[in-house]
Design an enzyme around this catalytic site. Structure first.
Site, PDB file in Angstrom:
ATOM      1  N   ASP A  34     -24.366 105.946  38.987  1.00  0.00           N
ATOM      2  CA  ASP A  34     -23.160 106.478  39.625  1.00  0.00           C
ATOM      3  C   ASP A  34     -22.026 106.479  38.595  1.00  0.00           C
ATOM      4  O   ASP A  34     -21.852 105.532  37.834  1.00  0.00           O
ATOM      5  CB  ASP A  34     -22.782 105.622  40.842  1.00  0.00           C
ATOM      6  CG  ASP A  34     -21.790 106.319  41.738  1.00  0.00           C
ATOM      7  OD1 ASP A  34     -22.169 106.666  42.878  1.00  0.00           O
ATOM      8  OD2 ASP A  34     -20.627 106.534  41.317  1.00  0.00           O
ATOM      9  N   ASN A  94     -24.484 107.433  53.032  1.00  0.00           N
ATOM     10  CA  ASN A  94     -23.304 107.845  53.783  1.00  0.00           C
ATOM     11  C   ASN A  94     -23.558 109.202  54.416  1.00  0.00           C
ATOM     12  O   ASN A  94     -24.145 110.090  53.797  1.00  0.00           O
ATOM     13  CB  ASN A  94     -22.086 107.929  52.853  1.00  0.00           C
ATOM     14  CG  ASN A  94     -21.674 106.560  52.329  1.00  0.00           C
ATOM     15  OD1 ASN A  94     -21.690 105.585  53.070  1.00  0.00           O
ATOM     16  ND2 ASN A  94     -21.316 106.479  51.059  1.00  0.00           N
ATOM     17  N   HIS A 122     -28.296 111.367  49.309  1.00  0.00           N
ATOM     18  CA  HIS A 122     -28.518 110.398  48.221  1.00  0.00           C
ATOM     19  C   HIS A 122     -28.492 108.978  48.763  1.00  0.00           C
ATOM     20  O   HIS A 122     -27.735 108.663  49.683  1.00  0.00           O
ATOM     21  CB  HIS A 122     -27.476 110.564  47.116  1.00  0.00           C
ATOM     22  CG  HIS A 122     -26.059 110.604  47.594  1.00  0.00           C
ATOM     23  ND1 HIS A 122     -25.513 111.738  48.150  1.00  0.00           N
ATOM     24  CD2 HIS A 122     -25.085 109.667  47.614  1.00  0.00           C
ATOM     25  CE1 HIS A 122     -24.248 111.503  48.480  1.00  0.00           C
ATOM     26  NE2 HIS A 122     -23.966 110.242  48.178  1.00  0.00           N
ATOM     27  N   HIS A 128     -27.545 105.249  47.741  1.00  0.00           N
ATOM     28  CA  HIS A 128     -26.900 104.354  46.779  1.00  0.00           C
ATOM     29  C   HIS A 128     -27.738 103.081  46.692  1.00  0.00           C
ATOM     30  O   HIS A 128     -28.013 102.444  47.721  1.00  0.00           O
ATOM     31  CB  HIS A 128     -25.501 103.945  47.254  1.00  0.00           C
ATOM     32  CG  HIS A 128     -24.504 105.049  47.371  1.00  0.00           C
ATOM     33  ND1 HIS A 128     -23.523 105.279  46.443  1.00  0.00           N
ATOM     34  CD2 HIS A 128     -24.332 105.987  48.340  1.00  0.00           C
ATOM     35  CE1 HIS A 128     -22.784 106.303  46.823  1.00  0.00           C
ATOM     36  NE2 HIS A 128     -23.247 106.749  47.981  1.00  0.00           N
TER      37      HIS A 128
HETATM   38  P1  AMP Z   1     -20.971 109.563  48.694  1.00  0.00           P
HETATM   39  O1  AMP Z   1     -19.535 109.120  48.908  1.00  0.00           O
HETATM   40  O2  AMP Z   1     -21.953 108.735  49.452  1.00  0.00           O
HETATM   41  O3  AMP Z   1     -21.132 111.045  48.935  1.00  0.00           O
HETATM   42  O4  AMP Z   1     -21.272 109.245  47.184  1.00  0.00           O
HETATM   43  C1  AMP Z   1     -21.150 110.157  46.153  1.00  0.00           C
HETATM   44  C2  AMP Z   1     -21.245 109.352  44.887  1.00  0.00           C
HETATM   45  O5  AMP Z   1     -21.491 110.235  43.810  1.00  0.00           O
HETATM   46  C3  AMP Z   1     -19.981 108.562  44.539  1.00  0.00           C
HETATM   47  O6  AMP Z   1     -20.296 107.186  44.451  1.00  0.00           O
HETATM   48  C4  AMP Z   1     -19.546 109.154  43.202  1.00  0.00           C
HETATM   49  O7  AMP Z   1     -19.016 108.181  42.325  1.00  0.00           O
HETATM   50  C5  AMP Z   1     -20.850 109.726  42.678  1.00  0.00           C
HETATM   51  N1  AMP Z   1     -20.713 110.830  41.752  1.00  0.00           N
HETATM   52  C6  AMP Z   1     -19.956 111.940  41.886  1.00  0.00           C
HETATM   53  N2  AMP Z   1     -20.120 112.760  40.844  1.00  0.00           N
HETATM   54  C7  AMP Z   1     -21.008 112.162  40.024  1.00  0.00           C
HETATM   55  C8  AMP Z   1     -21.590 112.507  38.768  1.00  0.00           C
HETATM   56  N3  AMP Z   1     -21.282 113.654  38.143  1.00  0.00           N
HETATM   57  N4  AMP Z   1     -22.473 111.652  38.205  1.00  0.00           N
HETATM   58  C9  AMP Z   1     -22.784 110.496  38.819  1.00  0.00           C
HETATM   59  N5  AMP Z   1     -22.283 110.112  40.017  1.00  0.00           N
HETATM   60  C10 AMP Z   1     -21.391 110.937  40.605  1.00  0.00           C
END
Ligand code: AMP
Length: 117
Positions: free
Chosen positions: A31, A88, A101, A103
């Site tokens: 992340d 989420n 996704h 986490h």
């Molecule tokens: P969510 O809030 O569950 O949709 O999580 C999305 C996650 O994607 C967040 O924790 C962000 O920090 C992560 N994220 C967004 N863009 C990127 C990226 N380019 N590379 C890695 N992680 C990302």
């Protein structure tokens, strides 16, 4: 066809990511804004926007993603003290990327219940 998400672009290698595991069905990468010493995202290569879009045909894929997350937690990240998997869904859960996704978080104790914040 809906516009590609940032995770779709990572899958297609249009933008970089720190990839820790990849196979024909899934991709795992760090992340960009880690919330724990270990914070990686386990995503299917199949485009599925949210949990609400899962179909019966995805049951096996979801089980596979969970098993990959569990395997990496133990075998790659040595999270023998435990870890947390989070998916989420929707605005109240804070979903920001509409490509499903998991986490995988670990490396520190995590509170329960997971609020406030
Ligand atoms: P969510 O809030 O569950 O949709 O999580 C999305 C996650 O994607 C967040 O924790 C962000 O920090 C992560 N994220 C967004 N863009 C990127 C990226 N380019 N590379 C890695 N992680 C990302």
């Amino acid at each position: 066809m809906s516009e590609k998400t940032i995770f779709g672009k990572i899958i297609d290698k249009e933008i970089p990511a720190n990839i820790v595991y990849e196979d024909d069905r899934c991709l795992v990468f760090h992340d960009i804004n880690p919330q724990a010493p270990v914070h990686v995202l386990v995503i299917p290569k199949k485009e599925i926007p949210t949990l609400n879009d899962l179909e019966e045909a995805d049951d096996e894929l979801v089980g596979y993603l969970v098993r990959i997350a569990s395997r990496l937690a133990r075998e790659k990240f040595d999270l023998e003290d435990g870890y947390r998997l989070v998916i989420n869904c929707g605005p109240h859960a804070g979903q920001t990327v509409f490509h499903i996704h998991i986490h995988l978080l670990g490396g520190r104790p995590m509170g329960w219940p997971p609020w406030p914040g």
